[in-house]
Design an enzyme around this catalytic site. Structure first.
Site: not given
Length: 259
Positions: A66, A135, A137, A142
């Site tokens: 990314d 979380d 990811h 996400e």
């Protein structure tokens, strides 16, 4: 999926480095490289093996997961710079053979398609290093991400922005948008290696490994993959219901069977 629980983060890093070293020594390899704090120890260990043992990456290519949108590649917060500072500049991997999405492209949507196609044209990653967010990811997929998603633009959650604020002078400077490989793209790698250390990752790890396959925890998509190594220290494994079984299974592993 194989879950390996080690007594220390350093042992986790050595196991991850063992996997990468085996792939690299087996012939020209395509490496999938994660950024962020989770893989840094592994990159240090691989750099040490290059420096002290002659492990060569000269025949390798690599793709990053990314990149932030709007952050110049020359900025220290960019993942283009991060991977060079933490790995590429310390080994003999040609910087020109390390590819990342262009977060400054004029046409971001087209750049996402181009990058996804470039990974496919390279034959896909032989081994993909992954971290996991608090979380759940992976990459910057996400919660709510499609389990079959391709490389695309994603909006970061406030939790992810807060987690990454330590890399910026101010939390307000953390970008809201990124280009990230999708869960479908990541899943095409031949071997996924997820690294997690520390108690802050324990709930996310438990959801990914033992929870339902769900877009609510994007990392749970690894349950679909035929070859996954989840490498944890005791703290990151502390919320796993089957931790004792994972320890037993690894202790009983046949000597001929690799991770």
């Amino acid at each position: 999926m194989e879950v390996v629980i080690s007594s220390s983060a350093e042992q986790v890093d050595r196991l991850a480095a063992d996997i990468v070293e085996h792939v690299v020594q087996s012939g020209p390899a395509v490496l999938g490289l994660a950024t962020g704090s989770s893989p840094v120890g592994t990159y240090r260990e691989l750099s040490r093996r290059h420096r002290e043992n002659g492990l060569s990456f000269a025949q390798c290519r690599a793709f990053l997961l990314d990149e932030y949108i709007g952050v110049p590649r020359a900025a220290e917060q960019s993942y283009f710079a991060f991977i060079r500072d933490n790995f590429v500049d310390h080994v003999d991997l040609d910087g020109a053979a390390v590819y990342s999405p262009d977060g400054e492209a004029d046409d971001i949507a087209r750049e996402a398609q181009r990058y996804d196609a470039a990974i496919a044209e390279a034959g896909g990653a032989d081994v993909q290093i992954l971290g996991i967010g608090t979380d759940g990811h992976i990459g910057f997929n996400e919660p709510g991400s499609s389990l079959r998603s391709r490389t695309r633009v994603k909006t970061l959650t406030e939790q992810t922005r807060a987690d990454n604020a330590r890399f910026f002078d101010s939390p307000d400077e953390v970008p809201h948008h990124v280009l990230t490989q999708g869960l479908g793209t990541i899943g095409e790698a031949r071997h996924l290696v997820l690294i997690a250390t520390g108690e802050s990752k324990a709930d996310a790890v438990a959801a990914a490994v033992e929870g339902p396959l769900s877009a609510f925890c994007p990392a749970s998509v690894i349950q679909w993959h035929p070859h996954v190594s989840v490498l944890l220290d005791d703290a990151a494994a502390s919320a796993l219901a089957l931790a004792d079984y994972y320890r037993y299974a690894y202790a009983s592993k046949p000597r001929w069977q690799r991770l």
